[in-house]
Each structure stands twice: as structure tokens, then as C-alpha cells.
Design a protein around this motif. Structure first.
Motif, short mmCIF file in Angstrom:
data_model
loop_
_atom_site.label_atom_id
_atom_site.label_comp_id
_atom_site.label_asym_id
_atom_site.label_seq_id
_atom_site.Cartn_x
_atom_site.Cartn_y
_atom_site.Cartn_z
N ARG A 166 6.64 56.50 107.45
CA ARG A 166 5.42 56.93 108.13
C ARG A 166 5.70 57.23 109.60
NH1 ARG A 166 -0.26 53.71 108.88
NH2 ARG A 166 0.91 52.62 110.49
N ARG A 206 -0.20 49.55 125.08
CA ARG A 206 0.72 49.07 124.04
C ARG A 206 2.17 49.37 124.39
NH1 ARG A 206 -1.71 48.21 119.00
NH2 ARG A 206 -3.94 48.58 119.02
N VAL A 266 3.66 58.08 113.17
CA VAL A 266 2.33 58.09 113.78
C VAL A 266 2.35 59.04 114.98
CG1 VAL A 266 0.60 56.72 114.97
CG2 VAL A 266 1.84 55.75 113.03
N VAL A 289 0.70 60.36 110.17
CA VAL A 289 -0.66 59.87 110.44
C VAL A 289 -1.05 60.23 111.87
CG1 VAL A 289 -2.11 57.80 110.59
CG2 VAL A 289 -0.32 57.95 108.86
N GLY A 290 -2.24 60.77 112.05
CA GLY A 290 -2.70 61.15 113.38
C GLY A 290 -3.59 60.10 114.01
N VAL A 291 -3.41 59.90 115.30
CA VAL A 291 -4.40 59.14 116.08
C VAL A 291 -4.99 60.16 117.04
CG1 VAL A 291 -4.75 57.29 117.75
CG2 VAL A 291 -3.15 56.97 115.88
N GLN A 308 0.77 44.66 108.88
CA GLN A 308 1.21 45.23 110.15
C GLN A 308 2.63 45.79 110.06
OE1 GLN A 308 -0.27 46.03 112.60
NE2 GLN A 308 0.91 45.94 114.46
N ALA A 343 -3.01 45.12 114.29
CA ALA A 343 -4.14 45.83 114.90
C ALA A 343 -5.42 45.57 114.11
CB ALA A 343 -3.83 47.31 114.97
N ILE A 402 -12.07 51.76 119.40
CA ILE A 402 -11.27 52.94 119.73
C ILE A 402 -9.95 52.55 120.40
CG2 ILE A 402 -12.19 53.44 122.03
CD1 ILE A 402 -12.30 56.39 121.08
N MET A 403 -9.93 51.42 121.08
CA MET A 403 -8.70 50.99 121.72
C MET A 403 -7.77 50.26 120.76
SD MET A 403 -8.71 51.94 124.84
CE MET A 403 -7.35 51.00 125.49
N LEU A 404 -8.30 49.77 119.67
CA LEU A 404 -7.52 48.82 118.86
C LEU A 404 -7.18 49.28 117.45
CD1 LEU A 404 -9.57 45.62 119.82
CD2 LEU A 404 -7.30 46.22 120.64
N TYR A 405 -7.89 50.26 116.93
CA TYR A 405 -7.73 50.55 115.51
C TYR A 405 -6.29 50.95 115.18
CZ TYR A 405 -7.83 55.67 116.15
OH TYR A 405 -7.54 56.96 116.50
N PRO A 406 -5.81 50.50 114.03
CA PRO A 406 -4.43 50.84 113.66
C PRO A 406 -4.33 52.29 113.23
CG PRO A 406 -5.47 49.59 111.91
CD PRO A 406 -6.46 49.65 113.03
N PRO A 407 -3.19 52.95 113.45
CA PRO A 407 -3.04 54.33 112.99
C PRO A 407 -3.35 54.43 111.50
CG PRO A 407 -1.18 53.70 114.35
CD PRO A 407 -1.99 52.46 114.14
N GLY A 429 -9.26 56.63 124.48
CA GLY A 429 -8.66 56.00 123.32
C GLY A 429 -7.22 56.37 123.11
N GLU A 436 -8.76 54.41 111.22
CA GLU A 436 -9.88 54.72 112.11
C GLU A 436 -11.21 54.43 111.41
OE1 GLU A 436 -9.82 58.87 112.95
OE2 GLU A 436 -9.95 59.44 110.86
N ASP A 452 2.65 51.43 118.72
CA ASP A 452 2.43 51.67 117.29
C ASP A 452 2.49 53.15 116.97
OD1 ASP A 452 0.13 52.47 118.50
OD2 ASP A 452 -1.24 51.34 117.23
N ARG A 463 -4.35 53.74 125.22
CA ARG A 463 -3.78 52.98 124.11
C ARG A 463 -2.26 52.91 124.25
NH1 ARG A 463 -6.28 52.76 118.35
NH2 ARG A 463 -4.12 52.50 117.80
#
Lengths: 350, 556
Positions: A37, A85, A39, A65-67, A31, B417, B494-499, A77, B502, A90, A81
Motif C-alpha cells: 500500500r 507526524r 499512501v 490510498v489518497g489522503v 496499524q 490512528a 481530519i487531523m487524525l484519521y488513518p489513510p 488536514g 476517512e 503515515d 498532518r
């Protein structure tokens, strides 16, 4: 109860506790946020945003990194999120496809201000007054027309034409509770006033408008001829044209003495408060606001750059050629929050 | 024994509720260990939801009024969809089960395995497959034009309530089929013969000798199919059909209101738990089906029976798996999509495997603890444990995920996560491992354990040589089912996955909107591959292992 069974139970329990503890520790170790990095949460379609982020990784030497958002889950999502959070974010950056969500996050205290030097050439109109979000490339709302069903001379010229009898049952819009359609309707409320906007929505409903799940679905229905015309975004329209469908996209309310204008929706970028890597995030924000990214977005999804002087392909409509709907984006975002219950009621009414 | 409906029976049916063996109920006391295990389970399922409900009550003036504002016509529509899928899925499953379990015939084991294929493919992948197949410019529409039918009939028809019911029925009917097959395999054929001797005609014999065995399987399948459909969001969303889960998502997406979303999830949770309770009331004393229960002997099939069964099963498999997935495969070859998406899918596949394997291990550990502490325990403990775990299955995944997120903020703010994703998946599917393992372990005879003790075996040796060999198949089955379901899960992840972490379903959904159809098909295929490969690989490995062992014993 046999002794052996008791031993087994103790053994199993002990092993399970040890395994669970080891698992927790090992998984927890991963973690640690990395300073190399950044995000980026983005609501822009992945097919367009991912290449930009990959390019940023290469050019900046930082892992970006993409979300990504998913149209089918309606932003659940992404914005949620970030909201959920808020105490332990994050993500570092929020790249939105329209200003509404950026304004929402600002009002919730999720974003931070950042006066990026790269934003200097961008018109003030497309920037938040407190620098919580900055616009860059822009999409427009367009009317997608099926050319097999509608002759050029018959095309609607204004959103008010869509409530006329000749368009009864032939128009589609996406659910106004979500995405850019909600922003479009809020802009109309802001520009026209509540009474006129509500009347327009009522007339549209009376005219048997088809309310579908998303802008992508509007595109599909127009392309397949299920409806004659539909309000959607310019990038969706561009995809339909690229796929060879018999469609044309047109801008509305461009003529007349005092034209309402066509809504222009800039992408926005915001810095997330207390994100894991603020330094890296600033570099990536500067990169996204640069002319290189705006050129990429013009080429991939026909978005108009907001920075003057960026070369774009011929198929990209210059914002100079558009009569824009003059709105204050922050005010529209506030209006959106205000009219949501009405929109839900309208969408669900028969 | 290969993996088959027996395990699925254990999921759906009552477990040791209480376990009846040798005509008596045997209980013992392991209160502390059970309580500790129950606390762990409650921390996974009930605690996160409690936190959400407490938030909802604290943040809202009148939580009841929120619920009153929900669109209950959608709830009716959802239950109608669930009812139709339960009805048709169960009916189709019973027919398929009859073909598989009604008679002994060579090749039925192969079909039993093949029936797992549509089952391990996530339902929304079925939806993607069918929309691909029936699209306006697709092969079916072209074929329908040739025979003079409107091409839009099917291409538009799939985007409807009926289309959703059709896809979900095909996705879920193997559950009913495998349960029915097992029920028939357990029913002694001598009863049918006896009925015939007493003058019953064919249908009467079936009604009195077979149906009592099938009834519970039909009811259980109906309940499972209803629950799975009611909680489904992926298929209705892809096929543009409004359902009640959409109300929950609307509260999240349009209003960003967690409290209302929590309240709106209540009817689904209550309905799910009520349905399971109702099932238990109807089937209070059903025997547990497992490997330790001997199957009834079935007569050999006639040539006609074999032929009709083979044709019917092939047709079902073709419609439920071969045609949509085969067409998806052909689409995935366009635009070099398999290669392009292969590169994109590597990291999501790795993350999906990590989460799914870990979740399966966690659920098995939890179920193992329950199995150890509930063996010969009081029935109410079994029911309470079951109820605690079923909550995680009945509540929409996104709500569970929110609860875990807020729970982690409160109790473990540094929890990663990755851990949260794994815990969410474990919370969702722990009930499956629980029902499988607790039921199976409860049937390990005390005599075996006592014999090991007399022989001087240690606890580990007892586990190694007595318990584990008997529970090997249930363990494998629990692992595989949780793995496959976790691979397809999207609501909670989808709510929890770490960047950067996925899962494949999230990758699929994120490209679904504006990507070329071939890319979507390729990504869906990678997900199918991820579900099917370990399943078939383990089955083959298990078969090889058994054959090798048998051969070795013969030599020895």
C-alpha cells in the motif's frame, strides 16, 4: 456503602479496564503498515486526483490510498498532518497542487530527494535542484471575466489594470493567505520587488477589491455576476465554463515590450522521508510523472502537461502559447514565508 | 419511555450537584477509584492540551504576545453570532416546547420524535441544504423572480452573517424545544389553577406558575446554543462568514504554526468553561431531571390548541428539515449522483460507524466509572470531574486532535490512528455521557440496592436486575447522542484519521470544492441517513420491545 455496591463497582471497573485493554490491542493491530500500500497525500481537488490514484492502483497492482485536501478547511488536514507526524509519518508521497507547499515540506525536513527516471523529459525549471520535488502537469493563474458584464474590448490586459478606477469594486481575489493566491502574490513580490508589489496590493485595496474565502468562491461570484472579474486558477475557470456560466478566462500580461508574464503553477510530487513504503512510493512517483497521468489531468481539469509530446484536448492551453512569469519556484516559496505577516495585515486591513 | 428531551436535559443541566434526595445529602468515600477515573479523563482532555501549551511556551519567546496579535474583532463577531443564535434559538425552542409540553394531546410524542430529525443532522449539512435550495438557479430564486423580487436577494443573502445565524438557529432550536418541553411537563398544572383561584390573569399565572420551571431550561439552552455556535466552523466556512475559529485555522493553514493556534484557541476555551461555570452559579440547586422524576400532570388540550400547535410544529419541521433536506434529495437524483456517491460513501460510512460506535462505548465506560465512583460522593469531586471533561467539549476539535497526536508521540508512539480518532471523539463528547449517566445513577435509590442485597443477589445480579433496567434509557440516550455527534465531527478527525479510513464528513468536505452540486447533495444525504437511521431504528425497536413486553405481561 453496601457490599453489593462495592462488588458492582469492582466488577464494573474490572470489566472496563479489560474492555479498554482489549480495544487498544485490537485497534493497535490494524496499524501495521502494509508493503502493498502506498499512501498519497494530495492537495489537488479530490474529483481530479482520485481517478488518477485509482488508475495507478490498477496499473501498478499496488493499493494506492489518497489522503485528500479540503478546500473548506484550508489545507489544515494535510500539510499540518505531515508536519505533526514528522516523527512517525503515515504517508509515502505528497502530491501538491503548487510548489509552495512542497518547498515548505522540504525546508521542514519532511521530504526526501528522489531523482526519478520518469522526470527526465520534464524541463529543469520545473524541478527542485535537490530533487525534493518534481513538477508535472501545470495550471495557470487566469482572470475569469463575466461576459455579461464586461465586453471583450474592455477586458483588462494586465494585473495593473485591476487597480484602475474603472475596475473599482468589480474585482475579486481569494484570501492571499491561502492556496495558490498566496503563491501568486509571492511570485509577484519575487518578480516585481517588495515595494512595487506592496504598492500594487495597496492600490488594489484602495480600489475596493473583494477578498473572498477561496478560488472557488471567486469563480462563484464572477459566474453569478456579483463581481465582473476575478483572479483564480485555470481549473476553477474550466469548471465554470463547463457548467455553462457566462464567463471567459484570459491570461494576463502577455503583450508589450517586457511582459510580466502569467504565472504557471506545476503540480509537484515529493517522496516523504521515512514513509512506510519507500519502494512502492518510488513506483507511484514514476507513475505520476508519466505521460498517462498528464494526459488524464489535461482531460479532466485542463492542466497543461510539462512533458513534451503529450496529446491534449483542444481546450487545454499549451504552455508554448503562454508567456510565463519567469520565477524561481523555490525562491517564491521562501518569499511566501517572508511576506505572510504582511499579507495577513493587508487582508485584515480596512 | 421514548427518547426525548429528558435526556437532553441531563446533558445541559447540573447533574447531581449535589444530588438532593429525601432532603439530605449522602456522600461516601471512593477516593482511589474516582482518582483513577479522573486521571483517565484528564489523560484524554487536559493532558493533550497541557502538552500543546508546554510546546507553545517552550517554542515561543512571548506566548502572550501571540494572543495579543489575534483579531479580537472576530471574537466579538463570533460571540455576536453565538448570542443571536442562542437568543433566537431559545425563543423559538420555547414556543415549540410550549406546544409540546403545555398540554396533553395525542400526537405530541410523534412531534417530539420528529423534532430530533433536524437535531441529528450536522449543522454544515443544513448549510449545504440551504445553499442548494437558495442558489441562483434554484427553485426559491425562480419563485422570487416570478413574484418580482430580485433573485440574488436570497441566493446572496444566505452567504452572510444573517444567513449563518438563520441556519444555526434552525439546526439548534430543537435542543431548546426539548428542554422547554420537559420543563413544562414537570411543572404541576395545579399551580396555574391555584394562581387563577387567587385572581391572577392568564399571563400572571403563566409568569408565576410556569416561568420558574421554564427559566432554567431557557438558560441552559442559551448556554448550550452559545457554546455550540461559538465553536462552530463548518457553517461559517460554507457560508463564507469569518469567525474566531477561523483565526485558529489561519494559524494552522497559513502559518503552519501549532503554538499560535493553541494560544488563539485559548479565548474560546476560557469562554466555554466560564459560561458553564456561570450557568452553574445561576442554577446551583436545580433538581436533576430524569426518568426517575415524575412528570407533572398537564390538562388536555383544546381542539384549537391542538390545531395551532400542529400547524406551528409542522411549519417548524418543514423549514428546519423537510424543505432543505427534501430539496437535497431531489438534487441528489441528478447525474446518477446517489449511485456514484453511494460507491464512494461505503468505506467512509463503515469507518464513521466504527469510530462513532467505539467512541460512544468509551464515553459510556468512562461515565459508568464516574457514576460508580461519584455516587453519593463529595460535590467538589463532581464539579472537578465535570470541569475536566468539559474542556474537551469547549476547545476546538483540531486543537484537541493536535494535542492527542503530540501526546501519542510522547507516550504511545505505536498507537494506531484509529485509536487516536476514537479517543479524540471520546474526549470531545465524554461530558455528554457523563452528565447523563452520573445524574441518572445518582438517583437510583439505595433502598433498591439494599433490597437486592437482602434477597441475596450477587453484584452482577444487582447490576443485571436493579441498576441496568433503571439506567437502560439513559445508557441508550448517551450512546445515541455521542454516536450522532461523532458522526458529524470533522475538526478532530481530519487531523487524525488513518489513510483509507476517512469519515463521511471528511469525504463530504473533500468533494465540496469542485464537484457537481448533486454529488455534494448525495454525500450529505448519506450522512443524514447514517445519523437518522440508527436513531429511528433503535427508537422503533425500543417501542416494539415495550409493546411486546406489555402484551406478554397481559397474557401472563
Amino acid at each position: 456503602m453496601t457490599t453489593k455496591l462495592l462488588i458492582f463497582r469492582r466488577w464494573f471497573c474490572a470489566q472496563s479496564v479489560v474492555a479498554a485493554a482489549a480495544f487498544w490491542v485490537l485497534a493497535g493491530c490494524s496499524q501495521q503498515p502494509s508493503t502493498d500500500r502506498v499512501v498519497v497525500y494530495t492537495s489537488v481537488d479530490r474529483i481530479f486526483s482520485e481517478p488518477v490514484l485509482q488508475e495507478a492502483s490498477r496499473d501498478l497492482g499496488i493499493e494506492v490510498v489518497g489522503v485528500y485536501d479540503t478546500e473548506e478547511t484550508k489545507s489544515t488536514g494535510l500539510v499540518n498532518r505531515l508536519l505533526a507526524r514528522r516523527d512517525n509519518p503515515d504517508g509515502d508521497i505528497f502530491w501538491s497542487g503548487d510548489p509552495a507547499r512542497a518547498a515548505l515540506l522540504k525546508s521542514q525536513g519532511i521530504t526526501d530527494s528522489y531523482d526519478s527516471p520518469a522526470a527526465a523529459p520534464i524541463p529543469t525549471h520545473f524541478k527542485d535542484t535537490d530533487d525534493h520535488w518534481i513538477g508535472f502537469s501545470a495550471r495557470t493563474r487566469v482572470l475569469l471575466v463575466n461576459t455579461d458584464l464586461v465586453q471583450e474590448a474592455e477586458e483588462p490586459k494586465s494585473i495593473f489594470d485591476l487597480t484602475k478606477p474603472e475596475w473599482e469594486g468589480r474585482v475579486a481575489i481569494a484570501n492571499p493567505l491561502f492556496g495558490t493566491t498566496s503563491f501568486h502574490i509571492a511570485a509577484l513580490f519575487d518578480k516585481l520587488g517588495d515595494d512595487r508589489a506592496e504598492q500594487w496590493l495597496t492600490d488594489l485595496k484602495t480600489n475596493d477589491v473583494s477578498i473572498v474565502s477561496s478560488n472557488g468562491e471567486v469563480k462563484r461570484q464572477v459566474a453569478t455576476g456579483q463581481v465582473a472579474v476575478g483572479l483564480t486558477d485555470s481549473d476553477d475557470a474550466g469548471e465554470a465554463i463547463k457548467d455553462g456560466a457566462s464567463v471567459r478566462s484570459i491570461l494576463l500580461d502577455q503583450g508589450g515590450a517586457d511582459p510580466l508574464g502569467n504565472l504557471v503553477m506545476p503540480n509537484t510530487v515529493s517522496l516523504i522521508r521515512n514513509g512506510p513504503n519507500p519502494e512502492g512510493a518510488r513506483k507511484v512517483v514514476d507513475y505520476l510523472l508519466g505521460s498517462g497521468v498528464q494526459r488524464m489531468l489535461a482531460e479532466s481539469c485542463a492542466q497543461a502537461p510539462l512533458t513534451p509530446g503529450v496529446d491534449v484536448p483542444e481546450n487545454v492551453v499549451s504552455l508554448d502559447a503562454v508567456v510565463p512569469m519567469n520565477v524561481n519556484y523555490s525562491a517564491v516559496a521562501d518569499k511566501l514565508e517572508e511576506i505572510m505577516p504582511y499579507l495577513k495585515e493587508w487582508a485584515e486591513s480596512r | 419511555m421514548p427518547i426525548n428531551s429528558r435526556r437532553l436535559c441531563l446533558i445541559s443541566r447540573n447533574g447531581p450537584n449535589p444530588v438532593k434526595r429525601h432532603g439530605e445529602l449522602r456522600f461516601s468515600d471512593t477516593s482511589c477509584a474516582w482518582l483513577a477515573t479522573l486521571t483517565c479523563a484528564a489523560a484524554l482532555t487536559v493532558l493533550p492540551l497541557s502538552i500543546l501549551y508546554i510546546r507553545a511556551f517552550l517554542e515561543t519567546d512571548a506566548p502572550g504576545s501571540i494572543l495579543a496579535a489575534a483579531d479580537f474583532s472576530l471574537l466579538g463577531r463570533t460571540f455576536a453570532l453565538a448570542g443571536i443564535v442562542a437568543l433566537f434559538g431559545t425563543a423559538l425552542g420555547l414556543l415549540v416546547g410550549q406546544c409540546l409540553g403545555g398540554r396533553e394531546w395525542r400526537g405530541r410524542n410523534t412531534f417530539r420524535l420528529l423534532l430530533l430529525l433536524p437535531l441529528v443532522v450536522p449543522p454544515y449539512v443544513h448549510a449545504v441544504g440551504w445553499t442548494n435550495l437558495l442558489r441562483m438557479e434554484g427553485p426559491v430564486s425562480r419563485a422570487s423572480q416570478v413574484i418580482g423580487l430580485s433573485s440574488s436577494l436570497l441566493s446572496e443573502g444566505i452567504y452572510s452573517f444573517g444567513g449563518a445565524a438563520f441556519v444555526l438557529t434552525l439546526a439548534y432550536f430543537p435542543i431548546a424545544a426539548l428542554l422547554a418541553e420537559k420543563a413544562l411537563a414537570l411543572s404541576p398544572y395545579s399551580l396555574v389553577e391555584t394562581a387563577s383561584v387567587f385572581g391572577a390573569n392568564r399571563w400572571q399565572a403563566y409568569l408565576y406558575a410556569r416561568w420558574p420551571y421554564l427559566r432554567s431550561a431557557a438558560l441552559s439552552s442559551g448556554v448550550i446554543l452559545f457554546l455550540l455556535t461559538a465553536a462552530e466552523l463548518g457553517v461559517p466556512t460554507i457560508l463564507k462568514v469569518s469567525v474566531f475559529t477561523f483565526e485558529v485555522f489561519t494559524q494552522l493553514s497559513a502559518f503552519n504554526d501549532f503554538s499560535s493556534a493553541t494560544m488563539f484557541a485559548t479565548p474560546l476555551t476560557v469562554a466555554g468553561v466560564a459560561l458553564v461555570f456561570f450557568e452553574r452559579q445561576l442554577l446551583p440547586n436545580e433538581e436533576v431531571q430524569s426518568d426517575l422524576v415524575e412528570a407533572g400532570h398537564q390538562p388536555s388540550a383544546t381542539t384549537r390548541y391542538k390545531l395551532v400547535s400542529t400547524m406551528f410544529l409542522l411549519a417548524c419541521l418543514a423549514v428546519a428539515f423537510g424543505v432543505p433536506i427534501g430539496h437535497m434529495l431531489s438534487t441528489a437524483f441528478e447525474r446518477n449522483a446517489l449511485y456514484e456517491m453511494g460507491r464512494v460513501a461505503v468505506n467512509p460510512a463503515r469507518a464513521t460507524i466504527l469510530y462513532s460506535v467505539s467512541a460512544a462505548v468509551v464515553t459510556i465506560l468512562l461515565a459508568g466509572l464516574f457514576a460508580a465512583t461519584l455516587r453519593n460522593g463529595k460535590p467538589w469531586r463532581y464539579r472537578l470531574s465535570d470541569s475536566v471533561l468539559i474542556v474537551g467539549f469547549a476547545v476546538p476539535g483540531v486543537i484537541l486532535a493536535l494535542g492527542l497526536l503530540f501526546g501519542s508521540h510522547a507516550f504511545a508512539p505505536t498507537a494506531s490512528a484509529t485509536v487516536l480518532v476514537i479517543l479524540a471523539l471520546a474526549a470531545r463528547y465524554a461530558t455528554i455521557s457523563y452528565r447523563t449517566l452520573v445524574a441518572s445513577y445518582a438517583q437510583v435509590p439505595d433502598e433498591f440496592l439494599e433490597a437486592a442485597k437482602v434477597e441475596g443477589a450477587t453484584g452482577i445480579e444487582t447490576l443485571r436486575f436493579v441498576v441496568f433496567p433503571l439506567l437502560r434509557v439513559p445508557l441508550l440516550v448517551a450512546f445515541l447522542i455521542v454516536f450522532v455527534l461523532s458522526v458529524g465531527e470533522i475538526g478532530s478527525t481530519i487531523m487524525l484519521y488513518p489513510p483509507g479510513g476517512e469519515t463521511l464528513p471528511i469525504a463530504l468536505y473533500s468533494i465540496e470544492a469542485n464537484s457537481p452540486r448533486s454529488y455534494v447533495a448525495a454525500m450529505a444525504l448519506y450522512e443524514v441517513l447514517l445519523c437518522v437511521t440508527p436513531f429511528l431504528g433503535l427508537l422503533i425497536a425500543y417501542g416494539v420491545f415495550r409493546s411486546a413486553r406489555t402484551a406478554w405481561r397481559r397474557i401472563a
